[in-house]
Design a protein around this motif. Sequence first.
Motif, PDB file in Angstrom:
ATOM      1  N   ALA A 156      -4.702   3.705   6.106  1.00 48.52           N
ATOM      2  CA  ALA A 156      -3.397   3.152   5.748  1.00 48.52           C
ATOM      3  C   ALA A 156      -3.559   1.794   5.077  1.00 48.52           C
ATOM      4  O   ALA A 156      -2.895   1.488   4.086  1.00 48.52           O
ATOM      5  N   GLY A 157      -4.480   0.971   5.606  1.00 45.29           N
ATOM      6  CA  GLY A 157      -4.724  -0.337   5.012  1.00 45.29           C
ATOM      7  C   GLY A 157      -5.440  -0.220   3.683  1.00 45.29           C
ATOM      8  O   GLY A 157      -5.160  -0.975   2.754  1.00 45.29           O
ATOM      9  N   GLN A 158      -6.370   0.737   3.589  1.00 49.69           N
ATOM     10  CA  GLN A 158      -7.093   0.926   2.335  1.00 49.69           C
ATOM     11  C   GLN A 158      -6.145   1.394   1.246  1.00 49.69           C
ATOM     12  O   GLN A 158      -6.240   0.984   0.085  1.00 49.69           O
ATOM     13  N   TYR A 159      -5.202   2.238   1.632  1.00 50.33           N
ATOM     14  CA  TYR A 159      -4.163   2.685   0.703  1.00 50.33           C
ATOM     15  C   TYR A 159      -3.333   1.479   0.259  1.00 50.33           C
ATOM     16  O   TYR A 159      -3.044   1.300  -0.923  1.00 50.33           O
ATOM     17  N   CYS A 160      -3.020   0.626   1.221  1.00 44.93           N
ATOM     18  CA  CYS A 160      -2.230  -0.570   0.947  1.00 44.93           C
ATOM     19  C   CYS A 160      -2.994  -1.508   0.002  1.00 44.93           C
ATOM     20  O   CYS A 160      -2.426  -2.068  -0.938  1.00 44.93           O
ATOM     21  N   ALA A 161      -4.305  -1.656   0.222  1.00 46.92           N
ATOM     22  CA  ALA A 161      -5.130  -2.484  -0.661  1.00 46.92           C
ATOM     23  C   ALA A 161      -5.103  -1.906  -2.066  1.00 46.92           C
ATOM     24  O   ALA A 161      -5.038  -2.644  -3.062  1.00 46.92           O
ATOM     25  N   VAL A 176     -11.861   0.105  -6.014  1.00 51.24           N
ATOM     26  CA  VAL A 176     -12.748  -0.944  -5.522  1.00 51.24           C
ATOM     27  C   VAL A 176     -12.132  -1.653  -4.312  1.00 51.24           C
ATOM     28  O   VAL A 176     -12.797  -1.868  -3.289  1.00 51.24           O
ATOM     29  N   ALA A 177     -10.830  -1.946  -4.399  1.00 51.16           N
ATOM     30  CA  ALA A 177     -10.180  -2.653  -3.292  1.00 51.16           C
ATOM     31  C   ALA A 177     -10.235  -1.827  -2.014  1.00 51.16           C
ATOM     32  O   ALA A 177     -10.602  -2.326  -0.944  1.00 51.16           O
ATOM     33  N   VAL A 236      -1.366  -8.245   0.908  1.00 51.70           N
ATOM     34  CA  VAL A 236      -0.723  -7.602  -0.240  1.00 51.70           C
ATOM     35  C   VAL A 236       0.679  -8.164  -0.431  1.00 51.70           C
ATOM     36  O   VAL A 236       1.089  -8.466  -1.560  1.00 51.70           O
ATOM     37  N   ASN A 237       1.417  -8.348   0.661  1.00 52.68           N
ATOM     38  CA  ASN A 237       2.746  -8.966   0.556  1.00 52.68           C
ATOM     39  C   ASN A 237       2.644 -10.310  -0.144  1.00 52.68           C
ATOM     40  O   ASN A 237       3.440 -10.632  -1.021  1.00 52.68           O
ATOM     41  N   GLY A 238       1.632 -11.103   0.267  1.00 47.70           N
ATOM     42  CA  GLY A 238       1.475 -12.446  -0.301  1.00 47.70           C
ATOM     43  C   GLY A 238       1.087 -12.400  -1.766  1.00 47.70           C
ATOM     44  O   GLY A 238       1.642 -13.140  -2.586  1.00 47.70           O
ATOM     45  N   VAL A 239       0.151 -11.522  -2.119  1.00 55.85           N
ATOM     46  CA  VAL A 239      -0.339 -11.472  -3.499  1.00 55.85           C
ATOM     47  C   VAL A 239       0.741 -10.954  -4.433  1.00 55.85           C
ATOM     48  O   VAL A 239       0.970 -11.499  -5.514  1.00 55.85           O
ATOM     49  N   LEU A 240       1.438  -9.894  -4.004  1.00 53.57           N
ATOM     50  CA  LEU A 240       2.413  -9.272  -4.903  1.00 53.57           C
ATOM     51  C   LEU A 240       3.692 -10.099  -5.044  1.00 53.57           C
ATOM     52  O   LEU A 240       4.514  -9.812  -5.903  1.00 53.57           O
ATOM     53  N   ALA A 251       5.484  -3.059   7.687  1.00 54.33           N
ATOM     54  CA  ALA A 251       4.472  -2.126   8.187  1.00 54.33           C
ATOM     55  C   ALA A 251       3.777  -1.490   6.993  1.00 54.33           C
ATOM     56  O   ALA A 251       4.354  -1.418   5.903  1.00 54.33           O
ATOM     57  N   VAL A 252       2.525  -1.063   7.193  1.00 57.77           N
ATOM     58  CA  VAL A 252       1.819  -0.384   6.105  1.00 57.77           C
ATOM     59  C   VAL A 252       2.506   0.954   5.840  1.00 57.77           C
ATOM     60  O   VAL A 252       3.100   1.532   6.748  1.00 57.77           O
ATOM     61  N   PRO A 253       2.410   1.456   4.582  1.00 55.08           N
ATOM     62  CA  PRO A 253       3.099   2.711   4.276  1.00 55.08           C
ATOM     63  C   PRO A 253       2.622   3.848   5.182  1.00 55.08           C
ATOM     64  O   PRO A 253       1.464   3.886   5.586  1.00 55.08           O
TER      65      PRO A 253
END
Lengths: 313, 359
Positions: B94-99, B124-125, B159-163, B281-283
Amino acid sequence: MILLIQYTLIFASVLILVALGGCVSEHSGIINLGLEGEMVFGALGGALAMKYLSPDSSAIVIIVVSVACAVIAGMLSSALLAVACINFKADQTIVGTALNMLAVAAATVIVKAINTAENPDNVSSEISYVQEKKAFIENINGFEFSWFMPVTVVMLIMIAVLLYKTRTGLRLMACGEFPQAAASVGINVFKMRWLGVLLSGALGGFGGLVYITAGVSQWKFENGVAGFGFLAIAVMIFGQWKPKHIAWAAVIFGMFRALSNVYTGFNFLVALHIPSAIYNMLPYVVSLLVLALTSKRSRAPKAEGIPYDKGMR
Amino acid sequence: MKKVLKSDGFQSLIASLICVILGLFIGYIVLLIINPEGAFEAILAIIKNFLFYPSGPARMKYFGATLVKTAPLVMCSLSILFAYKVGLFNIGVAGQYCAGIGASIYCALALNLPWYFCLLAAVVAGGILGTASGMLKAYCNVNEVISGIMLNWICLYTVNGVLKNVKEPSSPYTYNIANKNTKALLPNLGLDKLFGNNKYVTIAIPLAIVVAIVVMIILDKTKIGYELKATGLNKNAAKYAGIKEKKNIIISLAISGGVAGAGAAFYYLTGVEQWMCTSSAVPNMGFNGIASAFLGALNPIGTLISSFFIQHITNGGGYVDKTVYCSQISDLISSIIIYLCGFVLFFKTIMKKAGGAKK
């Protein structure tokens, strides 16, 4: 500062309760990854109890009934894990994960069904319990003392005594180290493992109730309990499966969790201009680092995660 | 005929079907409890999904919409499957998908890169996150489930912070890729015409099928696949046979993460959805991947079918009568199905016994 201590103590209480649950279950030989889900079910049970109790009931009634509901809900959900993992020898990781997903989905469906039945326009998954929550809290000079704090200490002592000083506890731990040997001296491994998982469900459910009353007066069940069950597992590993160590670990983790709630109250922290996302991820980062440093010399129960097979040597 | 009945594949299929039927049945009972009137229509709506529409083109369009979401789900379940063959339960998917989401959207909107670079960045992410989990497992003995969960949350907040940097000023959502950088959208190659002009149908769907086949070939026909499976069956035996089990753990989680990251790019680079920068929450996609991987009996081709099924009922949840029921009922059904997948071993033992009795 008072706020930080207050939040640290209440989050530490949650972590202690849930981590003790994990500890009991793992000592009996079952990895309980479903703690997160058991917390959600417990929280749901407690929240529904508070919703349907009249706010005029005396404080003691509210406390006893909602705690009882949370504990029963947690135990029922852990029975799902126990049946699958103990009697049907299912993969404990899969069932635990399934339980976590099941809990969030079921809680959302149940709460939404109740809310929509009351008012067709209300499609939120939120339960609020502003009045009832006051029963749990005593305000002492701005410090919100929660009755759950002393109860947690009592539970901690009780579990420590149970595990190390009673016959049942020692037998339970034997089932997590070498179940075949335990069985050879007449211990019923299935019964002990059921006991471990049900106890962990009760503690997890209780922890769930404490969590949703920590600082908030309503809960949105779509969000589950935001990984707190897993934080508790990290606390348990960091505490090396020992109640006393778990307590200290929980206080440290509780403090990092509390920081994300109250950092705006500290001028020097605000002056650093760190984005709030950093504070939010802090407990998880710390737990990951701590796990990386401590897991190498792990004192995990030897037979945990392995379904009991009488014939295996 | 007898041979077919006794084959492992057939028994897996039957066991999965039992899980599905039981899952749907329990879902139906829950609907009955919520409100007995209309429960049957509701469960029918979930099962029908796009067949809900009477006309052909509309059906094809919504069939396409289901497929658009199936592509990332296939990737997530392949990711779970790949790690599981090595004995690892990669809940960090779930986190890798989010990355993958973070990397692909950032590359598309902030760096204005074309789609293949965005896809690569997502791979890569996801891969980096997977590697982190793998290293923690191999060198520090941290259970991959715990590290995966922790990384999921860390990743979500990152991801929230970067996007936030590529967010629409007035809403919490990121800019629509279609308005900002059309180069970053995955090409259609005319596939949209097949599906009632659903512009979100892209090469992601055939690519996901290709990845499934590649994963199958890697696992069944190559040396690395053999080594990975050997590590999964018995880590100590593999080590004794000269297989570097630590390296294999890291490689498998890295590939697993990369696949999940690509899944995110397959979905978000179609422009069908924007990321909400206040997500709490992660997707769910990654967790649903667990359901479809086990429902597909951990077989890449089985996964294609089960992913479609899971997405089919998830989309179908959108068609229930919202004034009485909520769409999360399909999440409930898929989580019941995973729970039942824990009993697959039991179902199979019974079938083996029944088969033996006939003889």
